[in-house]
Design an enzyme around this catalytic site. Sequence first.
Site, mmCIF file in Angstrom:
data_model
loop_
_atom_site.group_PDB
_atom_site.id
_atom_site.type_symbol
_atom_site.label_atom_id
_atom_site.label_comp_id
_atom_site.label_asym_id
_atom_site.label_seq_id
_atom_site.Cartn_x
_atom_site.Cartn_y
_atom_site.Cartn_z
ATOM 1 N N THR A 208 9.482 6.751 3.087
ATOM 2 C CA THR A 208 9.688 5.610 2.192
ATOM 3 C C THR A 208 8.340 4.969 1.870
ATOM 4 O O THR A 208 7.291 5.591 2.092
ATOM 5 C CB THR A 208 10.691 4.589 2.802
ATOM 6 O OG1 THR A 208 11.022 3.613 1.809
ATOM 7 C CG2 THR A 208 10.146 3.883 4.025
ATOM 8 N N ASN A 209 8.335 3.759 1.359
ATOM 9 C CA ASN A 209 7.073 3.087 1.029
ATOM 10 C C ASN A 209 7.175 1.608 1.404
ATOM 11 O O ASN A 209 8.192 1.166 1.918
ATOM 12 C CB ASN A 209 6.749 3.281 -0.458
ATOM 13 C CG ASN A 209 7.853 2.749 -1.336
ATOM 14 O OD1 ASN A 209 8.169 1.561 -1.308
ATOM 15 N ND2 ASN A 209 8.484 3.626 -2.102
ATOM 16 N N ARG A 210 6.111 0.869 1.127
ATOM 17 C CA ARG A 210 6.038 -0.508 1.620
ATOM 18 C C ARG A 210 6.722 -1.550 0.746
ATOM 19 O O ARG A 210 6.605 -2.740 1.001
ATOM 20 C CB ARG A 210 4.560 -0.932 1.716
ATOM 21 C CG ARG A 210 3.772 -0.221 2.773
ATOM 22 C CD ARG A 210 2.337 -0.712 2.672
ATOM 23 N NE ARG A 210 1.421 0.114 3.414
ATOM 24 C CZ ARG A 210 1.157 -0.051 4.698
ATOM 25 N NH1 ARG A 210 1.749 -1.002 5.364
ATOM 26 N NH2 ARG A 210 0.304 0.753 5.303
#
Length: 400
Positions: A208-210
């Site tokens: 995933t990402n931030r």
Amino acid sequence: MFKNKKVLIVVSGSVSAYKSASLVRLLIKQGASTRVVMTKSAEEFIPSKTLSILSRYEVLTDLFSSYDREVVHIEWANWADYIFVVPATANIIGKIANGIADDAATATIMASKADKIIAPAMNDAMLNNAAVKRNLDIIKNDGWLIIDPEYGFLAEGYEANGRLQEPEKIIAEASIRLQAKLGKLKGKHIVITAGGTVEALDPVRYLTNRSSGKMGYALARAAVEAGCHVTLITTVDKEDIYGVTKIFVKSTQEMLDQSMIAFKHADIFIAAAAVSDFRPMTYVEHKIKKQDNYPLQLTLIQNPDILKTIGSIKNKNQIVVGFAAETQNIVSYGQNKLNQKNADMIIANDVSNSEIGFSSDDNSVTIISQKYSPKVVTKQSKIKIARIIIDSISEIVNTN
Ligand code: CTP
């Protein structure tokens, strides 16, 4: 919303009348001037003295009081910018709906041209009564803004629908709905994606990402303020916003599927989600085990591009807006994305600047559109940025 406004609070006789004290305090805290009118039965539940001290004004209870030699209910009715009837019993709802003005509360209401908000509170059986439902429909059609009661613990000792909303929620919902009445995008349906997509690798791991989803939620709030119905397709659950229907998704494919469904009936689409460009080629059914010192090789394949897909199917009345996360050449890369994804507008932001973007409460963007020259929006809170973006979208919608 209520700063420097004159707000009249009408309290009727429900056990929840004690909550009107918090309502008055919250309105004063927002900078409003307040006055309170009470029905006779409200006085059984809360002393007028309490509300008089909190509202910093005498409380009106008697239609024939000798107040200042003026016709008191007319003077108070003209004074008010807004009238809140909180809590509202079945009785006062019935009187308002049927034009009965037999006490200070109902006479003041009848004489006033103010915007009117009413929050019913009663037993669930009374709430479901055909006459009460009919009366609520009447006042709704007369332009009253109804803050529906919630499900919860009732005075009768069981849980059901009919509980007065908490004063914070009443004010928040009233503010957003009053603003929406004058909104530049009144009645439009907007679909917004938010958060970072999640691509599963095995039952316990994912990529995933931030992204925090803050920008998407801020856009949803600003869109409701502008009068839109919002469908928020999101990977994160941050808050409930009146007028926003949340659809929870995880993967890019799920986000695309839900976006395609919602876009069919939408006027505007905003791709605010940070979408994973790649996902693991295969999903492994069981937890991947490590093997003595061998590195694990992952093969990633490209995800569909949601914005591009939506841009390719939009009709001439639909507006599509995307974001561009860039670290350099913000405007030219943003313009490329505008064309490549057939969007009407791109909100470009500099993700190399750690003071803005992802988890930050602030952002700074450049608004790039097919119609207007690029507009730089300097660093400010995400809700303020969101309002500027929604305003820019309304300019396009209303000249389309
Ligand atoms: N986007 C999307 N689907 C993807 C990738 C991006 O809908 N698979 C959307 C984002 O929500 C954003 C816009 O496209 O509105 C641009 O995203 P960005 O990450 O800046 O660019 P990419 O298209 O992924 O291109 P690149 O990473 O090469 O800059």
